[in-house]
Design a protein around this motif. Sequence first.
Motif, PDB file in Angstrom:
ATOM      1  N   LEU A 140      32.506   4.211   2.902  1.00 42.28           N
ATOM      2  CA  LEU A 140      33.756   4.888   2.534  1.00 42.28           C
ATOM      3  C   LEU A 140      33.627   5.548   1.157  1.00 42.28           C
ATOM      4  CD1 LEU A 140      36.374   2.251   3.767  1.00 42.28           C
ATOM      5  CD2 LEU A 140      35.816   4.446   4.825  1.00 42.28           C
ATOM      6  N   CYS A 141      32.971   4.838   0.236  1.00 43.58           N
ATOM      7  CA  CYS A 141      32.737   5.422  -1.096  1.00 43.58           C
ATOM      8  C   CYS A 141      31.840   6.651  -1.001  1.00 43.58           C
ATOM      9  CB  CYS A 141      32.102   4.383  -2.015  1.00 43.58           C
ATOM     10  SG  CYS A 141      33.202   3.034  -2.492  1.00 43.58           S
ATOM     11  N   SER A 142      30.835   6.570  -0.138  1.00 40.38           N
ATOM     12  CA  SER A 142      29.934   7.711   0.037  1.00 40.38           C
ATOM     13  C   SER A 142      30.695   8.921   0.575  1.00 40.38           C
ATOM     14  CB  SER A 142      28.798   7.323   0.981  1.00 40.38           C
ATOM     15  OG  SER A 142      27.939   8.414   1.206  1.00 40.38           O
ATOM     16  N   TRP A 143      31.534   8.681   1.569  1.00 42.66           N
ATOM     17  CA  TRP A 143      32.307   9.795   2.130  1.00 42.66           C
ATOM     18  C   TRP A 143      33.262  10.383   1.082  1.00 42.66           C
ATOM     19  CZ3 TRP A 143      32.043  12.974   6.075  1.00 42.66           C
ATOM     20  CH2 TRP A 143      31.265  12.620   7.187  1.00 42.66           C
ATOM     21  N   TYR A 144      33.875   9.506   0.287  1.00 45.83           N
ATOM     22  CA  TYR A 144      34.788  10.026  -0.741  1.00 45.83           C
ATOM     23  C   TYR A 144      34.017  10.858  -1.765  1.00 45.83           C
ATOM     24  CZ  TYR A 144      38.768  10.226  -3.880  1.00 45.83           C
ATOM     25  OH  TYR A 144      39.809  10.681  -4.653  1.00 45.83           O
ATOM     26  N   ALA A 145      32.799  10.417  -2.079  1.00 48.83           N
ATOM     27  CA  ALA A 145      31.973  11.171  -3.026  1.00 48.83           C
ATOM     28  C   ALA A 145      31.643  12.557  -2.492  1.00 48.83           C
ATOM     29  CB  ALA A 145      30.692  10.395  -3.327  1.00 48.83           C
ATOM     30  N   VAL A 146      31.223  12.643  -1.223  1.00 50.21           N
ATOM     31  CA  VAL A 146      30.810  13.950  -0.696  1.00 50.21           C
ATOM     32  C   VAL A 146      32.009  14.854  -0.425  1.00 50.21           C
ATOM     33  CG1 VAL A 146      28.708  12.969   0.288  1.00 50.21           C
ATOM     34  CG2 VAL A 146      30.723  13.191   1.725  1.00 50.21           C
ATOM     35  N   LEU A 147      33.153  14.268  -0.116  1.00 46.64           N
ATOM     36  CA  LEU A 147      34.327  15.098   0.122  1.00 46.64           C
ATOM     37  C   LEU A 147      34.892  15.656  -1.179  1.00 46.64           C
ATOM     38  CD1 LEU A 147      36.240  13.038   2.849  1.00 46.64           C
ATOM     39  CD2 LEU A 147      34.881  15.104   3.187  1.00 46.64           C
ATOM     40  N   THR A 148      34.877  14.846  -2.227  1.00 43.95           N
ATOM     41  CA  THR A 148      35.478  15.268  -3.493  1.00 43.95           C
ATOM     42  C   THR A 148      34.462  15.836  -4.476  1.00 43.95           C
ATOM     43  OG1 THR A 148      35.221  13.062  -4.460  1.00 43.95           O
ATOM     44  CG2 THR A 148      37.263  13.503  -3.244  1.00 43.95           C
ATOM     45  N   THR A 149      33.164  15.638  -4.208  1.00 41.57           N
ATOM     46  CA  THR A 149      32.042  15.993  -5.100  1.00 41.57           C
ATOM     47  C   THR A 149      32.071  15.177  -6.392  1.00 41.57           C
ATOM     48  OG1 THR A 149      33.143  17.860  -6.205  1.00 41.57           O
ATOM     49  CG2 THR A 149      31.960  18.345  -4.163  1.00 41.57           C
ATOM     50  N   ASN A 150      32.565  13.950  -6.302  1.00 35.58           N
ATOM     51  CA  ASN A 150      32.642  13.060  -7.458  1.00 35.58           C
ATOM     52  C   ASN A 150      31.478  12.063  -7.390  1.00 35.58           C
ATOM     53  OD1 ASN A 150      33.251  11.209  -9.458  1.00 35.58           O
ATOM     54  ND2 ASN A 150      35.435  11.171  -9.004  1.00 35.58           N
ATOM     55  N   PHE A 151      30.499  12.229  -8.277  1.00 31.38           N
ATOM     56  CA  PHE A 151      29.301  11.391  -8.267  1.00 31.38           C
ATOM     57  C   PHE A 151      29.590   9.931  -8.609  1.00 31.38           C
ATOM     58  CE2 PHE A 151      26.983  15.484  -8.818  1.00 31.38           C
ATOM     59  CZ  PHE A 151      26.077  15.332  -7.781  1.00 31.38           C
ATOM     60  N   LEU A 152      30.728   9.659  -9.233  1.00 33.31           N
ATOM     61  CA  LEU A 152      31.042   8.278  -9.588  1.00 33.31           C
ATOM     62  C   LEU A 152      31.042   7.388  -8.351  1.00 33.31           C
ATOM     63  CD1 LEU A 152      31.925   6.102 -11.599  1.00 33.31           C
ATOM     64  CD2 LEU A 152      34.301   6.858 -11.233  1.00 33.31           C
ATOM     65  N   PHE A 153      31.522   7.925  -7.249  1.00 32.44           N
ATOM     66  CA  PHE A 153      31.603   7.106  -6.034  1.00 32.44           C
ATOM     67  C   PHE A 153      30.239   6.925  -5.376  1.00 32.44           C
ATOM     68  CE2 PHE A 153      35.946   8.096  -6.863  1.00 32.44           C
ATOM     69  CZ  PHE A 153      36.633   6.980  -6.414  1.00 32.44           C
ATOM     70  N   ASN A 154      29.290   7.830  -5.653  1.00 31.21           N
ATOM     71  CA  ASN A 154      27.911   7.567  -5.252  1.00 31.21           C
ATOM     72  C   ASN A 154      27.348   6.379  -6.023  1.00 31.21           C
ATOM     73  OD1 ASN A 154      27.434  11.032  -4.813  1.00 31.21           O
ATOM     74  ND2 ASN A 154      27.149   9.523  -3.188  1.00 31.21           N
ATOM     75  N   ALA A 155      27.688   6.299  -7.302  1.00 37.63           N
ATOM     76  CA  ALA A 155      27.235   5.166  -8.109  1.00 37.63           C
ATOM     77  C   ALA A 155      27.834   3.858  -7.586  1.00 37.63           C
ATOM     78  CB  ALA A 155      27.616   5.382  -9.577  1.00 37.63           C
ATOM     79  N   ILE A 156      29.116   3.897  -7.220  1.00 38.87           N
ATOM     80  CA  ILE A 156      29.756   2.696  -6.657  1.00 38.87           C
ATOM     81  C   ILE A 156      29.123   2.334  -5.324  1.00 38.87           C
ATOM     82  CG2 ILE A 156      31.922   1.752  -5.780  1.00 38.87           C
ATOM     83  CD1 ILE A 156      33.381   3.572  -7.786  1.00 38.87           C
ATOM     84  N   GLU A 157      28.878   3.352  -4.500  1.00 35.25           N
ATOM     85  CA  GLU A 157      28.243   3.114  -3.197  1.00 35.25           C
ATOM     86  C   GLU A 157      26.907   2.389  -3.363  1.00 35.25           C
ATOM     87  OE1 GLU A 157      25.736   5.634   0.151  1.00 35.25           O
ATOM     88  OE2 GLU A 157      26.590   6.623  -1.616  1.00 35.25           O
ATOM     89  N   ASN A 158      26.064   2.904  -4.228  1.00 35.90           N
ATOM     90  CA  ASN A 158      24.741   2.300  -4.390  1.00 35.90           C
ATOM     91  C   ASN A 158      24.813   0.951  -5.096  1.00 35.90           C
ATOM     92  OD1 ASN A 158      22.417   4.225  -3.441  1.00 35.90           O
ATOM     93  ND2 ASN A 158      24.008   5.536  -4.303  1.00 35.90           N
ATOM     94  N   SER A 159      25.823   0.743  -5.916  1.00 32.09           N
ATOM     95  CA  SER A 159      26.028  -0.579  -6.501  1.00 32.09           C
ATOM     96  C   SER A 159      26.380  -1.596  -5.416  1.00 32.09           C
ATOM     97  CB  SER A 159      27.135  -0.518  -7.556  1.00 32.09           C
ATOM     98  OG  SER A 159      26.789   0.357  -8.612  1.00 32.09           O
ATOM     99  N   LEU A 160      27.163  -1.172  -4.436  1.00 31.64           N
ATOM    100  CA  LEU A 160      27.505  -2.063  -3.324  1.00 31.64           C
ATOM    101  C   LEU A 160      26.277  -2.371  -2.466  1.00 31.64           C
ATOM    102  CD1 LEU A 160      30.964  -0.563  -2.298  1.00 31.64           C
ATOM    103  CD2 LEU A 160      30.541  -2.831  -3.268  1.00 31.64           C
ATOM    104  N   TRP A 161      25.403  -1.382  -2.287  1.00 35.17           N
ATOM    105  CA  TRP A 161      24.143  -1.654  -1.595  1.00 35.17           C
ATOM    106  C   TRP A 161      23.328  -2.681  -2.377  1.00 35.17           C
ATOM    107  CZ3 TRP A 161      22.240  -0.508   3.135  1.00 35.17           C
ATOM    108  CH2 TRP A 161      22.885   0.479   3.876  1.00 35.17           C
ATOM    109  N   ALA A 162      23.340  -2.569  -3.698  1.00 29.58           N
ATOM    110  CA  ALA A 162      22.596  -3.528  -4.526  1.00 29.58           C
ATOM    111  C   ALA A 162      23.161  -4.936  -4.359  1.00 29.58           C
ATOM    112  CB  ALA A 162      22.644  -3.097  -5.989  1.00 29.58           C
ATOM    113  N   VAL A 163      24.484  -5.064  -4.390  1.00 33.55           N
ATOM    114  CA  VAL A 163      25.108  -6.378  -4.209  1.00 33.55           C
ATOM    115  C   VAL A 163      24.769  -6.940  -2.831  1.00 33.55           C
ATOM    116  CG1 VAL A 163      27.317  -7.577  -3.998  1.00 33.55           C
ATOM    117  CG2 VAL A 163      26.973  -5.923  -5.842  1.00 33.55           C
ATOM    118  N   THR A 164      24.838  -6.075  -1.819  1.00 33.89           N
ATOM    119  CA  THR A 164      24.545  -6.524  -0.455  1.00 33.89           C
ATOM    120  C   THR A 164      23.130  -7.061  -0.344  1.00 33.89           C
ATOM    121  OG1 THR A 164      26.083  -4.879   0.450  1.00 33.89           O
ATOM    122  CG2 THR A 164      24.455  -5.807   1.959  1.00 33.89           C
ATOM    123  N   PHE A 165      22.171  -6.324  -0.881  1.00 30.75           N
ATOM    124  CA  PHE A 165      20.795  -6.768  -0.727  1.00 30.75           C
ATOM    125  C   PHE A 165      20.432  -7.892  -1.693  1.00 30.75           C
ATOM    126  CE2 PHE A 165      20.372  -3.348   2.184  1.00 30.75           C
ATOM    127  CZ  PHE A 165      19.387  -3.801   3.055  1.00 30.75           C
TER     128      PHE A 165
END
Length: 312
Positions: A140-165
């Motif tokens: 959801l964060c990734s989609w919000y990032a690409v729809l709005t062009t806000n890179f902050l949500f890409n950072a949140i997305e990848n942080s969640l991947w880090a927590v998951t792994f």
Amino acid sequence: MNVRQQALSNPVGLWWRMLTLVSGANIVFWFLLYRQFHDRVPEAAGTSSSQTGAMLLLSAAYVFGCAFRSVLPRADVQRICLVDSFLSSVLVGRSVATVAELCFAAQWAIILGQLGHVAGAETAVNATLVILPLIVIAELCSWYAVLTTNFLFNAIENSLWAVTFLIVGIGLGRLLPEFDGLVFWLLVVGIVGIACYLAFLVVIDVPMYLSRWRAGLLKGSRYLHPLEGLRDTATRWIVTHEFDHWKDEIAWMSLYFSAAVWASLALCALSSFDDHLLRYRAQAAVATPARLTPLHALPLDHAPPQPQADSL
């Protein structure tokens, strides 16, 4: 000279060729796995056969999804791509990526649950409960990032991947003393791979997106409304083969479309061990019961025998 030939004449083109070749090899390897396992899946009865079939399907979604993205590379927020086609649009590519990544996360949840149940390791089993929810939020964060062009949500997305792994790595670490032989070494490889992945996310990937977000703030960039962004993802793509436009994408895409796909294939193969996992249980773990039942909890017919008086 057509677009493809022009692209192959520069460093980006060589990288593109490498992605395509690796993806082709990954597809061949998936078919080899399918050929190895599909005959026994419908014939064998029980949970293990259906689970192997599910893992094959999940792996197929990830392998073929990554192959599609390798043939038609794109950077979502920047709207850049290598092929002038609607299939290169962010709307199509992000949709394919979402399905593939959810399937990849499901593979990890299945394998942790499978190994955890065999080993009686509640830590690994409980980890499966949070993997998919975290990745759904990340998507959801990734989609919000690409729809709005806000890179902050890409950072949140990848942080969640880090927590998951990180959670997956903890689960694998808990399983490590429970197995030996081939499964033990596969767990070691998995833990090392996850450690490298986390280091990449923390040191390179997340800081990259944060720096892009800060640069956008300094420039006063305007973010799109999600509905405006949805139309933009379907109608705007910029074809470029300039190395400067792709240099920050090459590292993560190369690892993503190679090592991550190999992990998906390895998980698929490991799942097929289900009927043989007990062979790889560590002897110390097998000899030590996971839980002792107190005497007062035993049923009456299992009560310890009472001493009898000696007969005269």
